[in-house]
Design an enzyme around this catalytic site. Structure first.
Site, PDB file in Angstrom:
ATOM      1  N   GLY A   1      -3.402  61.936  11.619  1.00 24.84           N
ATOM      2  CA  GLY A   1      -3.643  60.529  11.938  1.00 24.84           C
ATOM      3  C   GLY A   1      -2.972  59.636  10.909  1.00 24.84           C
TER       4      GLY A   1
ATOM      5  N   ASP B   1     -17.105  49.553   8.898  1.00 22.98           N
ATOM      6  CA  ASP B   1     -17.071  50.971   9.252  1.00 22.98           C
ATOM      7  C   ASP B   1     -18.447  51.517   9.596  1.00 22.98           C
ATOM      8  OD1 ASP B   1     -14.412  50.784   8.684  1.00 22.98           O
ATOM      9  OD2 ASP B   1     -14.394  52.254   7.066  1.00 22.98           O
TER      10      ASP B   1
ATOM     11  N   HIS C   1      17.402  33.987  16.224  1.00 21.92           N
ATOM     12  CA  HIS C   1      18.436  35.025  16.259  1.00 21.92           C
ATOM     13  C   HIS C   1      19.269  34.930  14.982  1.00 21.92           C
ATOM     14  CE1 HIS C   1      21.511  37.706  17.839  1.00 21.92           C
ATOM     15  NE2 HIS C   1      22.416  36.829  17.417  1.00 21.92           N
TER      16      HIS C   1
END
Length: 480
Positions: free
Chosen positions: A187, A324, A460
């Site tokens: 991972g 988490d 660009h």
């Protein structure tokens, strides 16, 4: 100030999520305290995002300067490139120290009370804290946010000694450079460490228990990543193989088994083994039982879409959880978003987190990034809800800026609904992919269509034209 309470808000955990919640809380006028049992900054600052990026930056420079063929195409010649392992390790340490100090000072500057110690819920709206100086104290707060984070997961059969067999927590110290290192797991963490170690001269064996490398990534991106990041480097792969038993020492002995049959098929002897098998919530011994909260079967704290903690499906008043510990998306910036959402809801302003628009990245060379669904997941949703899914690819080799940089290997893949053109997912591998993904993240956040995106103007020559090209290809495909 809430009547009868020491604080309007107390936060358990001073990682990225807890820190972000504290900053937002103060900006909303809440008297705030934050309690941290370990290092200020949590995993991200001390053992994760920050030190690993410092190592990747240094090792990436080594890889680039040793690529004589690439430099020669740019008209550059460099002599023998050497590096100092200890100096690279110190670079990461110094960055961590600075950011940890900045984080601590930012809390102090805005008046957040920082308490060092282990905090446990001691009933509704109350925390019992074992402070770092051995004292016990109790504080009360009208609302409490749990932001306790996660720790590396070590599968059964793997013995960690922190020296020859270690997790990312020890790996980021770069105490030594093993000649041959096995990495268990392909991972984000496994890929990034394979990038670091291979750039600095280590041989690598990458072990993945699932049938394909990089199982969390879109399959098209994973195939290209294997071609760019693994095949040309000193990395061998063991796919569908389980690290059944890992014994520290010199050498480290790894017993590999067929992931399906669990029968041993090979024994490796390597210099070191990095265990990169994911992370698990750090949710034990928080006193959640004192307010009737049970962790789910994986150890996560159950929450609703407002980040309110649940017990039996019902909201527990005044208790919130983020990061988490909730298991939603284990990313530092997700924790920050959740912290802000929790504070907004505490203040009576309804706020949820749009997980679909949160981007992720692996900081390999080149980088990988994505937001939204993989093509497989999008097609499954389409089949369920009755719409067709299509995808287009644009290529860095057709981008003027990438060609000028001599870094033209990579693609951008855009996944969208055929009926209304809504963007469902974007996946990029290539130069600065982690920066490019945010345009796509914003497009998904606003549920934009390729029919709108195809007419936006990009400077660009810039790498952003890779996405511009993809949007235009998608719009043309729908017209056809």
């Amino acid at each position: 100030m809430s009547q009868g309470f020491d604080y309007d808000l107390a936060i358990v955990g001073a990682g990225v999520g807890g820190h972000g919640a504290a900053l937002h809380a103060v900006s909303c006028g809440l008297k705030t305290a934050i309690v941290e049992a370990g290092d200020m900054g949590g995993t991200c600052v001390n053992r994760g995002c920050i030190p690993s990026k410092a190592l990747l930056a240094a090792s990436g420079r080594v890889r680039e300067l040793r690529n004589a063929h690439h430099l020669k195409t740019l008209g550059i010649q460099v002599g023998n490139v050497e590096f100092d392992r200890e100096a690279i390790a110190n670079h990461a340490v110094n960055i961590v120290s600075k950011l940890r100090g900045d984080l601590t000072n930012s809390l102090k500057r805005i008046g957040v009370d920082t308490i060092l110690g282990w905090a446990k819920l001691a009933g509704p709206q109350k925390l019992s804290i074992s402070t770092s100086d051995g004292q016990e104290k109790t504080i009360t707060a009208e609302n409490i946010i749990i932001a306790s984070g996660s720790v590396p997961w070590v599968p059964p059969g793997i013995e960690v000694d922190g020296k020859t067999v270690f997790t990312s927590d020890d790996g980021i110290k770069l105490d030594w450079l093993p000649q041959w290192v096995a990495i268990v797991g392909s991972g984000y963490i496994g890929l990034e460490f394979s990038d670091i170690y291979s750039a600095l001269g280590s041989e690598i064996t990458l072990i993945e228990a699932l049938p394909e490398l990089m199982p969390g990534f879109d399959r098209d991106i994973a195939k290209i990543a294997e071609r760019i990041l693994i095949t040309p480097r000193d990395i061998e792969t063991k796919v569908g193989m389980l690290a059944k038993k890992v014994t520290p020492g010199s050498p480290v002995v790894i017993e590999l088994a067929d992931a399906k049959t669990k029968e041993t098929v090979e024994v490796l002897e390597v210099d070191a083994c990095l265990v990169a098998t994911g992370r698990i919530p750090f949710t034990q011994n928080l006193g959640l039982e004192s307010v009737g909260v049970e962790l789910d079967r994986r150890g996560y704290i159950p929450v609703d879409d407002r980040m309110a903690v649940l017990s039996g499906g019902e909201v527990v008043p005044n208790i919130w959880a983020i990061g988490d510990a909730t298991g939603k998306m284990m990313l530092a910036h997700t924790a920050s978003a959740q912290g802000i959402a929790a504070v907004e809801n505490i203040c009576g302003r309804h706020k949820t987190v749009d997980y679909q628009s949160i981007p992720a990245a692996a900081f390999t060379h080149p980088e990988i990034s994505f937001v939204g669904m993989t093509e497989t997941a999008a097609k499954e949703l389409g089949s369920k809800e009755g719409f067709e899914v299509a995808s287009v690819r644009s290529y860095f080799k057709g981008n003027s800026k990438a060609v000028a940089e001599g870094e033209a290997d990579g693609i951008a893949k855009v996944i969208y609904r055929k009926d209304n053109g809504e963007i469902l997912g974007v996946h990029i591998i290539g130069l600065h992919a982690s920066d490019l993904i945010h345009e796509a993240s914003n497009a998904i956040a606003h549920r934009q269509s390729i029919h709108t995106l195809a007419y936006l103007v990009h400077a660009h020559p810039t790498l952003s034209e890779v996405l511009d090209d993809a949007y235009k290809r998608a719009a043309e495909a729908v017209k056809a």
